[in-house]
Design a protein around this motif. Structure first.
Motif, PDB file in Angstrom:
ATOM      1  N   GLY A  59       0.817  -1.205   0.000  1.00  0.00           N
ATOM      2  CA  GLY A  59       0.000   0.000   0.000  1.00  0.00           C
ATOM      3  C   GLY A  59       0.848   1.250   0.000  1.00  0.00           C
ATOM      4  N   GLU A  60       0.188   2.387   0.197  1.00  0.00           N
ATOM      5  CA  GLU A  60       0.856   3.686   0.172  1.00  0.00           C
ATOM      6  C   GLU A  60       1.377   4.063   1.546  1.00  0.00           C
ATOM      7  OE1 GLU A  60      -1.474   6.756  -1.574  1.00  0.00           O
ATOM      8  OE2 GLU A  60      -2.205   5.462  -3.163  1.00  0.00           O
ATOM      9  N   GLY A  61       2.513   4.718   1.561  1.00  0.00           N
ATOM     10  CA  GLY A  61       3.104   5.181   2.811  1.00  0.00           C
ATOM     11  C   GLY A  61       2.803   6.637   3.056  1.00  0.00           C
ATOM     12  N   GLY A  62       3.554   7.235   3.982  1.00  0.00           N
ATOM     13  CA  GLY A  62       3.317   8.622   4.322  1.00  0.00           C
ATOM     14  C   GLY A  62       4.598   9.374   4.602  1.00  0.00           C
ATOM     15  N   LEU A  63       4.672  10.605   4.129  1.00  0.00           N
ATOM     16  CA  LEU A  63       5.792  11.503   4.370  1.00  0.00           C
ATOM     17  C   LEU A  63       5.247  12.688   5.143  1.00  0.00           C
ATOM     18  CD1 LEU A  63       8.766  12.373   3.739  1.00  0.00           C
ATOM     19  CD2 LEU A  63       7.823  13.580   1.776  1.00  0.00           C
ATOM     20  N   ALA A  64       5.981  13.135   6.149  1.00  0.00           N
ATOM     21  CA  ALA A  64       5.498  14.259   6.951  1.00  0.00           C
ATOM     22  C   ALA A  64       6.662  15.103   7.440  1.00  0.00           C
ATOM     23  CB  ALA A  64       4.694  13.747   8.144  1.00  0.00           C
ATOM     24  N   TRP A  65       6.378  16.369   7.647  1.00  0.00           N
ATOM     25  CA  TRP A  65       7.336  17.322   8.200  1.00  0.00           C
ATOM     26  C   TRP A  65       6.900  17.706   9.601  1.00  0.00           C
ATOM     27  CZ3 TRP A  65      11.615  19.250   5.581  1.00  0.00           C
ATOM     28  CH2 TRP A  65      11.724  18.881   4.245  1.00  0.00           C
ATOM     29  N   GLY A  66       7.873  18.056  10.432  1.00  0.00           N
ATOM     30  CA  GLY A  66       7.573  18.501  11.782  1.00  0.00           C
ATOM     31  C   GLY A  66       8.699  19.334  12.349  1.00  0.00           C
ATOM     32  N   ASP A  67       8.413  20.044  13.428  1.00  0.00           N
ATOM     33  CA  ASP A  67       9.428  20.884  14.062  1.00  0.00           C
ATOM     34  C   ASP A  67      10.515  20.046  14.725  1.00  0.00           C
ATOM     35  OD1 ASP A  67       8.184  23.220  13.271  1.00  0.00           O
ATOM     36  OD2 ASP A  67       6.961  23.341  15.087  1.00  0.00           O
ATOM     37  N   THR A  68      10.151  18.877  15.194  1.00  0.00           N
ATOM     38  CA  THR A  68      11.130  17.969  15.810  1.00  0.00           C
ATOM     39  C   THR A  68      11.060  16.617  15.103  1.00  0.00           C
ATOM     40  OG1 THR A  68       9.599  17.092  17.453  1.00  0.00           O
ATOM     41  CG2 THR A  68      10.826  19.094  18.059  1.00  0.00           C
ATOM     42  N   LEU A  69      12.072  15.805  15.330  1.00  0.00           N
ATOM     43  CA  LEU A  69      12.119  14.486  14.717  1.00  0.00           C
ATOM     44  C   LEU A  69      10.979  13.609  15.204  1.00  0.00           C
ATOM     45  CD1 LEU A  69      13.962  13.186  12.666  1.00  0.00           C
ATOM     46  CD2 LEU A  69      15.308  12.257  14.513  1.00  0.00           C
ATOM     47  N   SER A  70      10.652  13.709  16.477  1.00  0.00           N
ATOM     48  CA  SER A  70       9.579  12.869  17.013  1.00  0.00           C
ATOM     49  C   SER A  70       8.216  13.262  16.439  1.00  0.00           C
ATOM     50  CB  SER A  70       9.557  12.916  18.538  1.00  0.00           C
ATOM     51  OG  SER A  70       9.303  14.228  18.995  1.00  0.00           O
ATOM     52  N   ILE A  71       7.986  14.548  16.226  1.00  0.00           N
ATOM     53  CA  ILE A  71       6.723  14.996  15.626  1.00  0.00           C
ATOM     54  C   ILE A  71       6.625  14.499  14.189  1.00  0.00           C
ATOM     55  CG2 ILE A  71       5.441  17.025  14.838  1.00  0.00           C
ATOM     56  CD1 ILE A  71       6.452  18.489  17.334  1.00  0.00           C
ATOM     57  N   ALA A  72       7.718  14.634  13.430  1.00  0.00           N
ATOM     58  CA  ALA A  72       7.717  14.177  12.038  1.00  0.00           C
ATOM     59  C   ALA A  72       7.485  12.671  11.960  1.00  0.00           C
ATOM     60  CB  ALA A  72       9.033  14.547  11.368  1.00  0.00           C
ATOM     61  N   ARG A  73       8.118  11.917  12.856  1.00  0.00           N
ATOM     62  CA  ARG A  73       7.934  10.461  12.851  1.00  0.00           C
ATOM     63  C   ARG A  73       6.493  10.088  13.183  1.00  0.00           C
ATOM     64  NH1 ARG A  73      12.619   7.241  13.243  1.00  0.00           N
ATOM     65  NH2 ARG A  73      11.548   5.738  14.577  1.00  0.00           N
ATOM     66  N   LYS A  74       5.902  10.758  14.161  1.00  0.00           N
ATOM     67  CA  LYS A  74       4.517  10.484  14.555  1.00  0.00           C
ATOM     68  C   LYS A  74       3.557  10.798  13.410  1.00  0.00           C
ATOM     69  CE  LYS A  74       0.915  10.227  17.503  1.00  0.00           C
ATOM     70  NZ  LYS A  74      -0.095   9.482  16.783  1.00  0.00           N
ATOM     71  N   LYS A  75       3.751  11.968  12.777  1.00  0.00           N
ATOM     72  CA  LYS A  75       2.885  12.352  11.671  1.00  0.00           C
ATOM     73  C   LYS A  75       3.011  11.381  10.496  1.00  0.00           C
ATOM     74  CE  LYS A  75       2.553  17.384  12.134  1.00  0.00           C
ATOM     75  NZ  LYS A  75       2.909  18.638  11.439  1.00  0.00           N
ATOM     76  N   SER A  76       4.238  10.954  10.194  1.00  0.00           N
ATOM     77  CA  SER A  76       4.424  10.047   9.059  1.00  0.00           C
ATOM     78  C   SER A  76       3.793   8.685   9.342  1.00  0.00           C
ATOM     79  CB  SER A  76       5.907   9.897   8.694  1.00  0.00           C
ATOM     80  OG  SER A  76       6.598   9.184   9.683  1.00  0.00           O
ATOM     81  N   MET A  77       3.857   8.222  10.569  1.00  0.00           N
ATOM     82  CA  MET A  77       3.202   6.959  10.927  1.00  0.00           C
ATOM     83  C   MET A  77       1.685   7.096  10.799  1.00  0.00           C
ATOM     84  SD  MET A  77       4.988   4.300  11.604  1.00  0.00           S
ATOM     85  CE  MET A  77       3.953   3.291  12.640  1.00  0.00           C
ATOM     86  N   ASP A  78       1.133   8.211  11.279  1.00  0.00           N
ATOM     87  CA  ASP A  78      -0.313   8.448  11.152  1.00  0.00           C
ATOM     88  C   ASP A  78      -0.739   8.477   9.683  1.00  0.00           C
ATOM     89  OD1 ASP A  78      -0.456   8.610  13.907  1.00  0.00           O
ATOM     90  OD2 ASP A  78      -0.555  10.805  13.967  1.00  0.00           O
ATOM     91  N   ASN A  79       0.054   9.165   8.858  1.00  0.00           N
ATOM     92  CA  ASN A  79      -0.253   9.235   7.430  1.00  0.00           C
ATOM     93  C   ASN A  79      -0.130   7.866   6.771  1.00  0.00           C
ATOM     94  OD1 ASN A  79      -0.705  11.961   7.601  1.00  0.00           O
ATOM     95  ND2 ASN A  79       1.319  12.541   6.855  1.00  0.00           N
ATOM     96  N   CYS A  80       0.891   7.122   7.142  1.00  0.00           N
ATOM     97  CA  CYS A  80       1.082   5.787   6.580  1.00  0.00           C
ATOM     98  C   CYS A  80      -0.109   4.894   6.898  1.00  0.00           C
ATOM     99  CB  CYS A  80       2.371   5.171   7.121  1.00  0.00           C
ATOM    100  SG  CYS A  80       2.692   3.505   6.517  1.00  0.00           S
ATOM    101  N   ILE A  81      -0.547   4.916   8.121  1.00  0.00           N
ATOM    102  CA  ILE A  81      -1.695   4.095   8.525  1.00  0.00           C
ATOM    103  C   ILE A  81      -2.938   4.511   7.748  1.00  0.00           C
ATOM    104  CG2 ILE A  81      -3.258   3.614  10.462  1.00  0.00           C
ATOM    105  CD1 ILE A  81      -0.681   3.783  12.267  1.00  0.00           C
TER     106      ILE A  81
END
Length: 103
Positions: A59-81
């Motif tokens: 399936g499709e994954g997710g790319l995300a930007w954030g102010d911190t690495l942890s925010i970007a990782r969380k957003k990308s996981m949410d988008n991926c799901i």
């Protein structure tokens, strides 16, 4: 006789084609384009230093930007799901495969 008929025909064909094309362009000009997926859905990257990419096994994954690495990782996981579920993939297999911050 056929020469006269051809000239009569050509005298209205060109203006008719021009009018049709103008009408079509005018009809399309007022419509805003809509994309099913846009980078703006993942949040604005204006001022964000870090990004992360998460992908599922199918399936499709997710790319995300954030102010911190942890925010970007969380957003990308949410988008991926979200996107894996929509694309018929496997949302429960999402993993962050890339994450880093710009200088």
């Amino acid at each position: 006789m056929t020469g006269k008929t051809a000239r009569q025909c050509s005298s209205w064909v060109l203006p008719s084609l021009l009018a049709i094309s103008l009408a079509l362009m005018a009809g399309c000009a007022g419509k805003a384009s809509t994309a099913s997926y846009s980078a703006s859905n993942t949040g604005s990257n204006t001022g964000s230093n870090c990004y992360a990419k998460a992908i599922p096994t199918a399936g499709e994954g997710g790319l995300a930007w954030g102010d911190t690495l942890s925010i970007a990782r969380k957003k990308s996981m949410d988008n991926c799901i979200r996107y894996a579920g929509r694309s018929g993939g496997t949302p429960n297999t999402c993993q962050v495969v890339l994450s880093e911050c710009k200088n």
